[in-house]
Motif scaffolding. Structure first.
Motif, PDB file in Angstrom:
ATOM      1  N   ALA A 196      -3.307  11.118   1.035  1.00 48.15           N
ATOM      2  CA  ALA A 196      -3.212  10.192   0.134  1.00 48.15           C
ATOM      3  C   ALA A 196      -2.857  10.358  -0.998  1.00 48.15           C
ATOM      4  CB  ALA A 196      -4.711  10.113  -0.500  1.00 48.15           C
TER       5      ALA A 196
ATOM      6  N   SER B 163      -3.711   8.516 -11.296  1.00 46.45           N
ATOM      7  CA  SER B 163      -4.444   8.638 -10.739  1.00 46.45           C
ATOM      8  C   SER B 163      -5.372   8.580 -12.055  1.00 46.45           C
ATOM      9  CB  SER B 163      -4.705   9.846  -9.873  1.00 46.45           C
ATOM     10  OG  SER B 163      -4.907  11.571 -10.327  1.00 46.45           O
TER      11      SER B 163
ATOM     12  N   ALA C 111      -9.746  10.457  -6.282  1.00 48.08           N
ATOM     13  CA  ALA C 111      -9.178  12.048  -4.990  1.00 48.08           C
ATOM     14  C   ALA C 111     -10.420  13.000  -5.294  1.00 48.08           C
ATOM     15  CB  ALA C 111      -8.538  12.651  -6.775  1.00 48.08           C
TER      16      ALA C 111
ATOM     17  N   LEU D  73     -11.428  11.629  -1.743  1.00 47.18           N
ATOM     18  CA  LEU D  73     -10.943  11.322  -1.025  1.00 47.18           C
ATOM     19  C   LEU D  73     -10.937  13.334  -0.189  1.00 47.18           C
ATOM     20  CD1 LEU D  73      -8.655   9.382  -1.519  1.00 47.18           C
ATOM     21  CD2 LEU D  73      -9.758   9.187   0.054  1.00 47.18           C
ATOM     22  N   ASP D  74     -10.538  14.327  -1.022  1.00 52.47           N
ATOM     23  CA  ASP D  74     -10.839  15.402  -0.924  1.00 52.47           C
ATOM     24  C   ASP D  74     -11.884  15.387  -0.090  1.00 52.47           C
ATOM     25  OD1 ASP D  74      -9.751  18.026  -1.493  1.00 52.47           O
ATOM     26  OD2 ASP D  74     -11.633  18.777  -1.838  1.00 52.47           O
TER      27      ASP D  74
ATOM     28  N   TYR E 222      -9.411  14.453   3.883  1.00 55.57           N
ATOM     29  CA  TYR E 222      -8.199  14.252   2.800  1.00 55.57           C
ATOM     30  C   TYR E 222      -6.934  15.014   1.716  1.00 55.57           C
ATOM     31  CZ  TYR E 222      -8.161   9.735   3.718  1.00 55.57           C
ATOM     32  OH  TYR E 222      -7.922   8.281   4.747  1.00 55.57           O
TER      33      TYR E 222
ATOM     34  N   VAL F  46      -4.796  15.556  -0.748  1.00 51.24           N
ATOM     35  CA  VAL F  46      -4.171  13.966  -2.214  1.00 51.24           C
ATOM     36  C   VAL F  46      -3.005  14.821  -2.511  1.00 51.24           C
ATOM     37  CG1 VAL F  46      -5.218  13.238  -4.066  1.00 51.24           C
ATOM     38  CG2 VAL F  46      -6.722  13.219  -2.078  1.00 51.24           C
TER      39      VAL F  46
END
Length: 335
Positions: A63, A68, A75, A78-79, A83, A85
């Protein structure tokens, strides 16, 4: 490739308020601006295809989140979903933050001048420093460049190393010259042409000595980042502001060199890396060379080890490679 709005295919409940989210299989681009989201995703798609061609490996979930801080917690979320990032700064955010840093000084210098004159001076300074910045002029190529660093780290089994809290660039266990090789391999033809031209325009007298240094040195940007952070913090303190927040400073290579950056500056480091890429592809005629080299280095072996078992069209030692690479660079620049 199919581009869709972020939907239930991801475990996010929804795209954050105020964001535009675009995905393509394992890639996700997030920005407050829909055109910027599309631009970022296109850059990611190009980089992913190029990485697969060069390294024969498919990066995992990735991503890129532009500005951000507008989407707090995204973030981290998603982590947690696996992901990789990459935060990204939009040209407008770069411009806004630089204006906040420049305006007080210019207003003090131009005290008594009409506001329109001050605004014009600020806009001129911002245009010079932002519009001419490589990350803006070659935005798509630099996004791809940064992803090359991340994907090299994630697609090979690099050993864990203790950096002692020091800054690292991409795969911490990889030699910096090879970490940069993976990133430069992702760049556009236009930026590639600039790398070659810049090296030839400022070719050092003893290129072999420079190459010997190149293969052992730390990435110059690590030193530059530390210097820029120190200067940004000092400027913030001078304004009576907190010095621990995010700061953006666009500094020229000349300015950084004059402040004690490495004897091989960032621009030359990139140029030498591009030359190494060109050399390896010319001598071997194949992208496969980069995958085998990455596997060797990730296993804890050295460039010398790789050359000892490399195809016969490459020198069998690092010293011989440096001499041959120096000749290759000089011949290319002369032509």
């Amino acid at each position: 490739m199919i581009i869709t709005a972020l939907a239930a295919s991801l475990s996010l409940a929804s795209c954050p308020a105020g964001a535009h989210c675009l995905e393509d299989e394992t890639l996700l681009a997030v920005s407050a601006n829909p055109d910027r989201a599309a631009f970022i995703l296109s850059a990611m798609q190009t980089a992913q295809a190029r990485y697969g061609d060069v390294f024969s490996r498919t990066p995992g979930l990735t991503a890129v989140i532009e500005d951000s801080t507008q989407f707090p917690g995204l973030a981290l979320e998603l982590d947690g979903q696996g992901y990789t990032v990459k935060p990204w700064v939009s040209p407008q955010a770069m411009r806004d933050q630089l204006e906040a840093q420049l305006r007080p000084a210019l207003e003090a210098q131009m005290a008594g001048a009409p506001e329109a004159v001050i605004d014009a001076a600020i806009n001129s300074a911002l245009s010079d420093r932002v519009d001419g910045n490589e990350r803006v002029r070659h935005g798509e190529a630099i996004i791809a460049h940064e992803l090359g660093h991340l994907w090299l780290r994630d697609t090979y089994d690099w050993p864990d190393i203790d950096t002692g809290g020091a800054r690292t660039y991409g795969a911490a266990a990889a030699p910096d010259w090879f970490d940069e090789t993976a990133a430069v391999l992702m760049e556009s033809e236009q930026l590639t042409g600039e790398r070659r031209s810049n090296l030839c325009e400022d070719l050092p007298d003893d290129i072999s000595a420079q190459l010997s240094r190149y293969f052992t040195m730390e990435h110059p940007l690590l030193q530059m980042a530390a210097l820029a952070a120190d200067r940004a913090a000092a400027a913030a303190r001078a304004r009576g502001e907190a010095a621990d927040g995010p700061q953006i400073m666009v500094m020229s290579g000349d300015a950084l060199s004059s402040q004690g950056a490495d004897m091989i500056g960032a621009e030359r480091f990139y140029g030498l890396t591009r030359a190494l890429v060109d050399y390896l592809m010319t001598r071997t005629g194949s992208h496969v060379v980069f995958d085998t080299l990455a596997q060797t280095l990730a296993s804890g072996q050295s460039l010398e080890d790789w050359l000892a078992s490399s195809p016969s069209d490459l020198p069998s030692s690092q010293a011989a490679l440096i001499d041959d690479l120096a000749t290759f660079i000089e011949s290319g620049c002369a032509a």
